[in-house]
Design a protein around this motif. Structure first.
Motif, PDB file in Angstrom:
ATOM      1  N   ASP A   1       0.819  -1.213   0.000  1.00 16.75           N
ATOM      2  CA  ASP A   1       0.000   0.000   0.000  1.00 16.75           C
ATOM      3  C   ASP A   1       0.857   1.269   0.000  1.00 16.75           C
ATOM      4  O   ASP A   1       0.359   2.368   0.210  1.00 16.75           O
ATOM      5  N   GLY A   2       2.175   1.094  -0.230  1.00 15.21           N
ATOM      6  CA  GLY A   2       3.062   2.241  -0.288  1.00 15.21           C
ATOM      7  C   GLY A   2       3.490   2.772   1.066  1.00 15.21           C
ATOM      8  O   GLY A   2       4.119   3.820   1.165  1.00 15.21           O
ATOM      9  N   THR A   3       3.155   2.034   2.121  1.00 17.40           N
ATOM     10  CA  THR A   3       3.553   2.435   3.471  1.00 17.40           C
ATOM     11  C   THR A   3       4.442   1.351   4.069  1.00 17.40           C
ATOM     12  O   THR A   3       4.677   0.318   3.448  1.00 17.40           O
ATOM     13  N   ASP A   4       4.889   1.571   5.286  1.00 19.65           N
ATOM     14  CA  ASP A   4       5.642   0.551   6.017  1.00 19.65           C
ATOM     15  C   ASP A   4       4.734  -0.261   6.943  1.00 19.65           C
ATOM     16  O   ASP A   4       5.212  -0.978   7.826  1.00 19.65           O
ATOM     17  N   ASN A   5       3.426  -0.147   6.768  1.00 21.99           N
ATOM     18  CA  ASN A   5       2.480  -0.872   7.614  1.00 21.99           C
ATOM     19  C   ASN A   5       2.648  -2.378   7.439  1.00 21.99           C
ATOM     20  O   ASN A   5       2.951  -2.856   6.354  1.00 21.99           O
ATOM     21  N   LYS A   6       2.411  -3.104   8.551  1.00 24.17           N
ATOM     22  CA  LYS A   6       2.403  -4.564   8.512  1.00 24.17           C
ATOM     23  C   LYS A   6       0.957  -5.014   8.668  1.00 24.17           C
ATOM     24  O   LYS A   6       0.215  -4.459   9.460  1.00 24.17           O
ATOM     25  N   TYR A   7       0.592  -6.050   7.900  1.00 25.26           N
ATOM     26  CA  TYR A   7      -0.763  -6.571   7.952  1.00 25.26           C
ATOM     27  C   TYR A   7      -0.731  -8.076   8.152  1.00 25.26           C
ATOM     28  O   TYR A   7       0.125  -8.761   7.597  1.00 25.26           O
ATOM     29  N   GLU A   8      -1.705  -8.577   8.898  1.00 16.88           N
ATOM     30  CA  GLU A   8      -1.986 -10.001   8.906  1.00 16.88           C
ATOM     31  C   GLU A   8      -3.140 -10.209   7.934  1.00 16.88           C
ATOM     32  O   GLU A   8      -3.896  -9.267   7.630  1.00 16.88           O
TER      33      GLU A   8
ATOM     34  N   MET B   1      13.276 -14.972  15.015  1.00 18.91           N
ATOM     35  CA  MET B   1      12.863 -13.771  14.299  1.00 18.91           C
ATOM     36  C   MET B   1      11.901 -12.956  15.148  1.00 18.91           C
ATOM     37  O   MET B   1      10.909 -13.491  15.642  1.00 18.91           O
ATOM     38  N   PRO B   2      12.180 -11.659  15.305  1.00 22.62           N
ATOM     39  CA  PRO B   2      11.333 -10.797  16.139  1.00 22.62           C
ATOM     40  C   PRO B   2      10.263 -10.045  15.347  1.00 22.62           C
ATOM     41  O   PRO B   2      10.492  -8.947  14.857  1.00 22.62           O
ATOM     42  N   GLY B   3       9.097 -10.631  15.169  1.00 20.85           N
ATOM     43  CA  GLY B   3       7.966  -9.939  14.568  1.00 20.85           C
ATOM     44  C   GLY B   3       8.139  -9.504  13.135  1.00 20.85           C
ATOM     45  O   GLY B   3       7.489  -8.559  12.697  1.00 20.85           O
ATOM     46  N   THR B   4       8.996 -10.188  12.397  1.00 25.72           N
ATOM     47  CA  THR B   4       9.236  -9.808  11.007  1.00 25.72           C
ATOM     48  C   THR B   4       8.830 -10.895  10.024  1.00 25.72           C
ATOM     49  O   THR B   4       8.885 -10.671   8.819  1.00 25.72           O
ATOM     50  N   VAL B   5       8.423 -12.053  10.525  1.00 31.83           N
ATOM     51  CA  VAL B   5       8.127 -13.192   9.665  1.00 31.83           C
ATOM     52  C   VAL B   5       6.689 -13.634   9.872  1.00 31.83           C
ATOM     53  O   VAL B   5       6.255 -13.877  11.000  1.00 31.83           O
ATOM     54  N   GLY B   6       5.951 -13.739   8.764  1.00 34.77           N
ATOM     55  CA  GLY B   6       4.586 -14.223   8.838  1.00 34.77           C
ATOM     56  C   GLY B   6       4.538 -15.740   8.778  1.00 34.77           C
ATOM     57  O   GLY B   6       5.503 -16.398   8.380  1.00 34.77           O
TER      58      GLY B   6
ATOM     59  N   ARG C   1      -0.498 -14.982   9.945  1.00 34.42           N
ATOM     60  CA  ARG C   1      -0.246 -14.256  11.186  1.00 34.42           C
ATOM     61  C   ARG C   1       1.218 -13.838  11.235  1.00 34.42           C
ATOM     62  O   ARG C   1       2.074 -14.442  10.602  1.00 34.42           O
ATOM     63  N   ILE C   2       1.485 -12.799  12.032  1.00 34.79           N
ATOM     64  CA  ILE C   2       2.856 -12.342  12.247  1.00 34.79           C
ATOM     65  C   ILE C   2       3.126 -12.417  13.758  1.00 34.79           C
ATOM     66  O   ILE C   2       2.821 -11.471  14.491  1.00 34.79           O
ATOM     67  N   PRO C   3       3.641 -13.543  14.239  1.00 33.79           N
ATOM     68  CA  PRO C   3       3.918 -13.669  15.669  1.00 33.79           C
ATOM     69  C   PRO C   3       4.970 -12.650  16.114  1.00 33.79           C
ATOM     70  O   PRO C   3       5.816 -12.225  15.321  1.00 33.79           O
ATOM     71  N   TYR C   4       4.922 -12.286  17.389  1.00 36.64           N
ATOM     72  CA  TYR C   4       5.912 -11.348  17.921  1.00 36.64           C
ATOM     73  C   TYR C   4       7.315 -11.933  17.869  1.00 36.64           C
ATOM     74  O   TYR C   4       8.281 -11.215  17.654  1.00 36.64           O
TER      75      TYR C   4
ATOM     76  N   MET D   1      -1.462  -4.238  11.676  1.00 34.82           N
ATOM     77  CA  MET D   1      -0.757  -4.511  12.920  1.00 34.82           C
ATOM     78  C   MET D   1      -0.211  -3.187  13.443  1.00 34.82           C
ATOM     79  O   MET D   1       0.665  -2.589  12.812  1.00 34.82           O
ATOM     80  N   PRO D   2      -0.741  -2.712  14.557  1.00 38.19           N
ATOM     81  CA  PRO D   2      -0.251  -1.435  15.082  1.00 38.19           C
ATOM     82  C   PRO D   2       1.188  -1.576  15.587  1.00 38.19           C
ATOM     83  O   PRO D   2       1.632  -2.684  15.899  1.00 38.19           O
ATOM     84  N   PRO D   3       1.910  -0.452  15.679  1.00 37.79           N
ATOM     85  CA  PRO D   3       3.260  -0.523  16.238  1.00 37.79           C
ATOM     86  C   PRO D   3       3.209  -1.062  17.672  1.00 37.79           C
ATOM     87  O   PRO D   3       2.233  -0.848  18.394  1.00 37.79           O
ATOM     88  N   ALA D   4       4.253  -1.762  18.060  1.00 36.62           N
ATOM     89  CA  ALA D   4       4.322  -2.312  19.418  1.00 36.62           C
ATOM     90  C   ALA D   4       4.376  -1.177  20.437  1.00 36.62           C
ATOM     91  O   ALA D   4       4.971  -0.136  20.194  1.00 36.62           O
ATOM     92  N   VAL D   5       3.720  -1.398  21.585  1.00 36.81           N
ATOM     93  CA  VAL D   5       3.863  -0.463  22.697  1.00 36.81           C
ATOM     94  C   VAL D   5       5.198  -0.779  23.377  1.00 36.81           C
ATOM     95  O   VAL D   5       5.794  -1.831  23.156  1.00 36.81           O
TER      96      VAL D   5
END
Length: 188
Positions: free
Chosen positions: A19-26, A67-72, A81-84, A35-39
């Motif tokens: 979508d032209g952004t850096d957003n992550k989606y499941e 892998m920390p939240g970068t692999v679906g 899904r994209i686990p943490y 997927m909102p940014p981590a708190v």
């Protein structure tokens, strides 16, 4: 989690969606879920678990990656899904083309999810079902709200659950010698 209102996508369309952004989606039943940014609490927990797993993998000389939240993980036909945190066999990782989207179609050894107010039902019910169908042997649910860590171990298609609290040492099938307590994970 925020659900978008875009058209339903196939898994193949999801793999190439941009979508032209850096957003992550499941992908959930063909719909993109932002997927909102981590708190900060989640980011701290992710980092601690990542380091603990990484050091244990190195100590044991295993051909695994953490892998920390970068692999679906493709869980069903039109779900990903994209686990943490994910632990993946090195040989399975290397079978993927380097420029392909980082979404596994094989089961990781272990996945970790972190509960937030908006993800309780998803983490405890939906992902539990999806991860069991994908046959992920070990699933951790880190719950800062209720101050516990649930370890789910796959047994004949269903997860058996053991909960840990306070200073209890977490018992992991994947990392049997891991020296980690709930208090260590949840203290900021």
């Amino acid at each position: 989690m925020i659900q978008t209102t875009l058209k339903r996508l196939t898994f193949e369309e999801y793999l190439t969606y941009n979508d032209g952004t850096d957003n992550k989606y499941e992908l959930v039943d063909g719909e993109l879920v932002l997927m909102p940014p981590a708190v900060f609490r989640h980011a701290t927990i992710i980092n601690l678990i990542y380091i603990a797993f990484y050091l244990e993998i190195q100590r044991l000389g295993l051909d695994w990656l953490v892998m920390p939240g970068t692999v679906g993980v493709k869980t069903t036909l039109n779900k990903s899904r994209i686990p943490y945190v994910s632990v993946i066999r090195g040989e399975e990782w290397r079978q993927n083309p380097p420029d392909a989207p980082a979404v596994l179609e094989t089961a990781p050894l272990l996945v970790v999810e972190i509960v937030s107010e908006g993800s309780i039902n998803t983490d405890y019910r939906r992902k539990r079902t999806e991860y069991a169908i994908r046959e992920i042997p070990e699933y951790w649910i880190v719950d800062p709200i209720n101050a516990k860590v649930s370890i789910l171990l796959l047994d004949e298609g269903f997860y058996n659950v053991v909960e840990f609290i306070d200073n209890q040492k977490i018992v992991s099938q994947t990392f049997p010698e891991l020296d980690l307590t709930v208090q260590q994970i949840l203290s900021l």
